[in-house]
Design an enzyme around this catalytic site. Structure first.
Site, PDB file in Angstrom:
ATOM      1  N   ASN A   1       0.835  -1.215   0.000  1.00  0.00           N
ATOM      2  CA  ASN A   1       0.000   0.000   0.000  1.00  0.00           C
ATOM      3  C   ASN A   1       0.863   1.257   0.000  1.00  0.00           C
ATOM      4  OD1 ASN A   1      -3.039  -0.411   0.114  1.00  0.00           O
ATOM      5  ND2 ASN A   1      -2.327  -1.952   1.564  1.00  0.00           N
TER       6      ASN A   1
ATOM      7  N   LEU B   1       0.607  -2.522  12.629  1.00  0.00           N
ATOM      8  CA  LEU B   1      -0.061  -3.496  13.498  1.00  0.00           C
ATOM      9  C   LEU B   1      -0.100  -3.096  14.971  1.00  0.00           C
ATOM     10  CD1 LEU B   1       1.111  -6.811  11.821  1.00  0.00           C
ATOM     11  CD2 LEU B   1      -0.934  -5.441  11.390  1.00  0.00           C
ATOM     12  N   LYS B   2       0.590  -2.011  15.321  1.00  0.00           N
ATOM     13  CA  LYS B   2       0.554  -1.594  16.731  1.00  0.00           C
ATOM     14  C   LYS B   2      -0.586  -0.592  16.942  1.00  0.00           C
ATOM     15  CE  LYS B   2       3.792  -3.788  18.763  1.00  0.00           C
ATOM     16  NZ  LYS B   2       5.138  -3.866  18.290  1.00  0.00           N
TER      17      LYS B   2
ATOM     18  N   HIS C   1      -8.316  -1.069   5.959  1.00  0.00           N
ATOM     19  CA  HIS C   1      -8.630  -2.379   6.537  1.00  0.00           C
ATOM     20  C   HIS C   1      -9.112  -3.292   5.412  1.00  0.00           C
ATOM     21  CE1 HIS C   1      -9.670  -5.126   9.779  1.00  0.00           C
ATOM     22  NE2 HIS C   1     -10.770  -5.417   9.102  1.00  0.00           N
TER      23      HIS C   1
ATOM     24  N   ASP D   1     -10.392  -0.306  14.829  1.00  0.00           N
ATOM     25  CA  ASP D   1     -11.299  -0.425  13.676  1.00  0.00           C
ATOM     26  C   ASP D   1     -12.704   0.108  13.934  1.00  0.00           C
ATOM     27  OD1 ASP D   1      -9.255  -1.691  12.244  1.00  0.00           O
ATOM     28  OD2 ASP D   1      -9.832  -3.657  12.964  1.00  0.00           O
TER      29      ASP D   1
ATOM     30  N   ASN E   1      -6.994   4.687   8.386  1.00  0.00           N
ATOM     31  CA  ASN E   1      -6.466   3.324   8.322  1.00  0.00           C
ATOM     32  C   ASN E   1      -7.133   2.593   7.165  1.00  0.00           C
ATOM     33  OD1 ASN E   1      -5.187   0.836   9.257  1.00  0.00           O
ATOM     34  ND2 ASN E   1      -7.198   0.236  10.046  1.00  0.00           N
TER      35      ASN E   1
ATOM     36  N   ILE F   1      -2.169   2.821  18.027  1.00  0.00           N
ATOM     37  CA  ILE F   1      -1.680   4.204  18.065  1.00  0.00           C
ATOM     38  C   ILE F   1      -2.012   4.789  19.448  1.00  0.00           C
ATOM     39  CG2 ILE F   1      -1.970   6.510  17.032  1.00  0.00           C
ATOM     40  CD1 ILE F   1      -0.606   4.549  15.152  1.00  0.00           C
TER      41      ILE F   1
HETATM   42  C1  GAR Z   1      -3.127  -4.683   3.987  1.00  0.00           C
HETATM   43  O1  GAR Z   1      -3.929  -5.665   3.406  1.00  0.00           O
HETATM   44  C2  GAR Z   1      -3.917  -3.866   4.994  1.00  0.00           C
HETATM   45  O2  GAR Z   1      -5.249  -3.688   4.638  1.00  0.00           O
HETATM   46  C3  GAR Z   1      -3.803  -4.752   6.207  1.00  0.00           C
HETATM   47  O3  GAR Z   1      -2.473  -5.179   6.212  1.00  0.00           O
HETATM   48  C4  GAR Z   1      -2.042  -5.317   4.864  1.00  0.00           C
HETATM   49  C5  GAR Z   1      -0.716  -4.628   4.700  1.00  0.00           C
HETATM   50  O4  GAR Z   1      -0.186  -4.924   3.451  1.00  0.00           O
HETATM   51  N1  GAR Z   1      -4.155  -4.041   7.397  1.00  0.00           N
HETATM   52  C6  GAR Z   1      -4.843  -4.602   8.384  1.00  0.00           C
HETATM   53  O5  GAR Z   1      -5.189  -5.769   8.370  1.00  0.00           O
HETATM   54  C7  GAR Z   1      -5.168  -3.684   9.545  1.00  0.00           C
HETATM   55  N2  GAR Z   1      -6.145  -4.253  10.404  1.00  0.00           N
HETATM   56  P1  GAR Z   1       0.953  -4.032   2.818  1.00  0.00           P
HETATM   57  O6  GAR Z   1       2.078  -3.948   3.863  1.00  0.00           O
HETATM   58  O7  GAR Z   1       1.375  -4.799   1.602  1.00  0.00           O
HETATM   59  O8  GAR Z   1       0.382  -2.683   2.498  1.00  0.00           O
END
Ligand code: GAR
Length: 203
Positions: free
Chosen positions: A14, A87-88, A106, A147, A104, A90
């Site tokens: 992302n 993942l931490k 999700h 979330d 964020n 905030i």
């Molecule tokens: C993404 O799919 C994002 O939506 C998810 O982690 C992945 C990170 O991928 N986030 C969550 O699950 C948050 N609850 P990336 O490092 O390739 O962007």
């Protein structure tokens, strides 16, 4: 110019899609913040000359505390914080300081399939096991509960023919890579309107 900081913990796809697709005259990625020194996202930031701030709650020379990070953000005038696979949790001081300025992404259609422990493939497994026909990506404001913040935008993915959580993950990721830059650009254009409980994205 919208100055953004992107918080990451993982592969960084992302971050890459944001960096490649946002209009550079409008949006500047001024900082990549991570709790993990060795991850794809940090390597990508280094390769692309984006300043990296490692953050930790424990004292260490290499790592910024969240309090120090807040000081740095004021100095470099960060307007918007984007969580892209961070993942931490905030800390509340950040959330108070950046109210309605932390978003964020999700990988599911909130308010379902969110909350503590719901990240990455865990989310897609839960969606798969619940036999949903549709999944997607959500971008929402971050508040003090995982979330829980108001949803800004969502995109939908037909998963009715997909055969595994991994296939869902792959399809949803494609949607994420479009949705997040779209929302960030809307912030830059000041088109995100908070209207009581609803978030409206103006044309
Ligand atoms: C993404 O799919 C994002 O939506 C998810 O982690 C992945 C990170 O991928 N986030 C969550 O699950 C948050 N609850 P990336 O490092 O390739 O962007």
């Amino acid at each position: 110019m919208l100055n953004i900081a992107v918080f990451v913990s993982g592969r960084g796809s992302n971050l890459k899609s944001l960096n490649e697709s946002v209009i550079k005259e409008k949006i500047r990625i001024c900082a990549v913040v991570s709790d993990k020194e060795n991850c794809g996202a940090v390597s990508y930031a280094i390769e692309n000359q984006i300043p990296v701030f490692l953050v930790s709650q424990n004292n260490s020379n290499k790592y910024f505390s969240y309090e120090e990070l807040l000081g740095q953000f004021k100095k470099i005038k960060i307007d918007l914080i984007v969580l892209a696979g961070y993942l931490k949790k905030i800390p509340n001081e950040f959330i108070d300081e950046y109210e309605n300025r932390i978003i964020n992404i999700h990988p599911a259609l909130l308010p379902k399939f969110g909350g503590k422990g719901m990240y990455g493939i865990n989310v897609h497994k839960a969606v798969f096991d619940s036999a949903e026909k549709i999944s997607g990506a959500s971008v929402h404001f971050v508040d003090k509960i995982y979330d829980n913040g108001k949803i800004i935008a969502q995109s939908f993915v037909d998963i009715s023919r997909l055969k595994s959580p991994e296939e869902i993950a792959e399809k949803v990721l494609v949607a994420e890579h479009k949705l997040l830059p779209f929302v960030v650009e809307k912030f830059a254009d000041q088109k995100i309107v908070i209207n009581q409980n609803r978030i409206i994205i103006a044309d």
